[in-house]
Design a protein around this motif. Structure first.
Motif, short mmCIF file in Angstrom:
data_model
loop_
_atom_site.label_atom_id
_atom_site.label_comp_id
_atom_site.label_asym_id
_atom_site.label_seq_id
_atom_site.Cartn_x
_atom_site.Cartn_y
_atom_site.Cartn_z
N HIS A 73 0.87 -1.17 0.00
CA HIS A 73 0.00 0.00 0.00
C HIS A 73 0.92 1.23 0.00
CE1 HIS A 73 1.11 -0.25 4.17
NE2 HIS A 73 0.54 0.90 4.44
N ASP A 77 6.15 4.72 4.75
CA ASP A 77 7.05 3.74 5.36
C ASP A 77 7.08 2.41 4.59
OD1 ASP A 77 4.36 3.66 6.32
OD2 ASP A 77 4.96 2.20 7.83
N HIS A 78 6.43 2.39 3.42
CA HIS A 78 6.44 1.20 2.58
C HIS A 78 7.00 1.48 1.19
CE1 HIS A 78 4.02 -1.28 5.41
NE2 HIS A 78 3.78 -0.06 5.87
N ASP A 245 -0.30 -2.99 6.15
CA ASP A 245 -0.80 -2.37 7.38
C ASP A 245 -2.28 -2.67 7.61
OD1 ASP A 245 1.69 -1.33 7.74
OD2 ASP A 245 1.13 0.78 7.49
N HIS A 274 0.88 -4.06 10.16
CA HIS A 274 1.03 -2.68 10.63
C HIS A 274 2.04 -2.57 11.78
CE1 HIS A 274 -1.15 1.44 11.22
NE2 HIS A 274 0.12 1.54 10.86
N HIS A 275 3.16 -3.27 11.60
CA HIS A 275 4.27 -3.12 12.55
C HIS A 275 3.83 -3.43 13.98
CE1 HIS A 275 5.22 -1.21 8.86
NE2 HIS A 275 4.38 -0.24 9.11
ZN ZN Z 1 3.32 0.93 7.68
#
Ligand code: ZN
Length: 395
Positions: A73, A77-78, A245, A274-275
């Motif tokens: 997505h 951060d991706h 996520d 989502h971490h």
């Molecule tokens: Zn993320």
């Protein structure tokens, strides 16, 4: 060579490389979070770009490449570092041949992209520059396909999930529908002896606007349950469930749809969504409700189909006992509870500091083995090896 799965230490973000056991050393990269700070030798940010390049082959023109890049997505951060480190354009116009090896942008032979995920994301977020660049590249490749109905490596694309209003109806041969299983990479079926994947999400556009809005707000992501074979046509296959996520409502719906066929969600390795966010397991705020926050039983079931000796990885910063989410200590506890009856292990990429990676090999028999040194947190089913961290292409 053994198949490998490498999680790069990218803080709260994702970047995962899958290497198949085939002779061609096929590589699938899921997401990118290559931060500029890593270029500064005095900064402690792990140099994941260097670690990635060490693991990639070069083509006959000396250009580094991945066979596939999947964007789960378009959150920052991706996809951070995409424009800096990857060539997003026609391979015939590749401009880096005269640059030193370490500066040549990486060719993406085939892009895996989801227009529905982009559509949902754009409702509530502004796209960052790297996400816009990825989207433009995806459209370039789709238009190329519409024009020529074929594509060489560097121009190839697979679309993950149907777009709305029949927009992907004329793209059947490059479209993977939600629920489909596929095993072709670079339009070559040879990979089917080493890999298959079932596309579990994004779900197609929903009639009900309220449901559609909920999916948008739950970080709609591409969710794949991959089977990675230990060797050619081996019955020993490691299941890797990865879902960007995606948050609680998406996992709840996946369980509702698949509870009579729960094997489609079963895994040996799960990338905690989502971490390691609490919001993938619960609609309640962790910082507000703390221990009174309730787990959604269906979402937990969707994420709870751990097979014997399974591993769950959190790609995040260190998980502390505090109010932070993600990563959330309560989510970690829940995952550890899922793993307890199957003698599994929970690991976090930040626990590997200062290493750039957390890496696993798939051994014959399908056993997931931690690469590198040490026996930290290893269960009875996972045995550490003394393999070096770099130079795997020669193993
Ligand atoms: Zn993320």
């Amino acid at each position: 060579m053994a198949a490998k799965i490498t999680f790069f230490s990218v803080g709260c973000g994702d970047m995962t490389l899958i290497r198949l056991a085939d002779f061609d050393v096929t590589t699938i990269l899921i997401d990118s979070n290559i931060r500029v700070a890593a270029d500064d030798p005095s900064d402690s940010t792990p140099d994941v770009a260097k670690a990635l390049r060490k693991r990639l082959l070069k083509d006959d023109k000396g250009r580094p490449f991945v066979n596939v890049f999947l964007l789960s997505h378009p959150d920052k951060d991706h996809c951070t570092g995409l424009s800096n480190h990857f060539w997003l354009g026609d391979p015939d116009e590749y401009p880096d041949d005269r640059l030193p090896d370490g500066e040549k942008r990486i060719i993406i032979r085939e892009l895996w992209s989801s227009p529905m995920v982009f559509r949902r994301h754009s409702k509530n977020h502004t796209l960052c520059a790297d996400a816009k660049a990825f989207n433009a590249e995806a459209w370039r490749r789709v238009e190329h396909w519409q024009l020529y109905r074929s594509a060489i490596v560097g121009n190839q694309i697979l679309i993950m999930g149907e777009d709305e209003d029949g927009k992907t109806d004329d793209l059947v041969s490059i479209l993977i529908k939600c629920g489909d299983t596929f095993s072709t990479i670079n339009r070559n079926s040879a990979s089917s002896a080493y890999f298959s994947a079932r596309l579990l999400a994004p779900m197609p556009r929903q009639e009900d606007d309220e449901v559609e809005e909920t999916l948008s707000k739950n970080h709609s992501s591409v969710i794949l349950n991959m089977e990675i074979f230990a060797s050619q046509n081996s019955s020993s296959r490691t299941r890797f469930l990865t879902g960007g996520d995606a948050e609680v409502e998406i996992w709840r719906r996946l369980w509702t749809q698949n509870k009579d066929n729960s094997d489609v969600l079963a895994y040996d390795l799960l990338l905690a969504p989502h971490h390691c966010s609490w919001h993938s397991l619960s609609p309640d705020s962790w910082s507000k409700y703390k221990e009174d926050a309730e787990v959604c039983p269906d979402a937990r079931s969707a994420l709870g189909q751990a097979r014997a000796g399974a591993t769950i990885v959190s790609s995040s910063k260190e998980i502390l006992d505090d109010d932070v989410d993600p990563p959330c200590i309560r989510a970690k506890r829940e995952y550890k509870a899922i793993l307890k009856p199957v003698d599994g292990v929970f690991l976090c990429t930040a626990d590997e500091d200062p290493s750039e990676t957390l890496e696993f090999e798939i051994k014959s028999g399908g056993t997931l083995v931690r690469a590198g040194v040490g026996l930290l947190g290893i269960t009875s089913s996972a045995v550490a090896t003394a393999a070096p961290r770099a130079g795997h292409l020669n193993e």
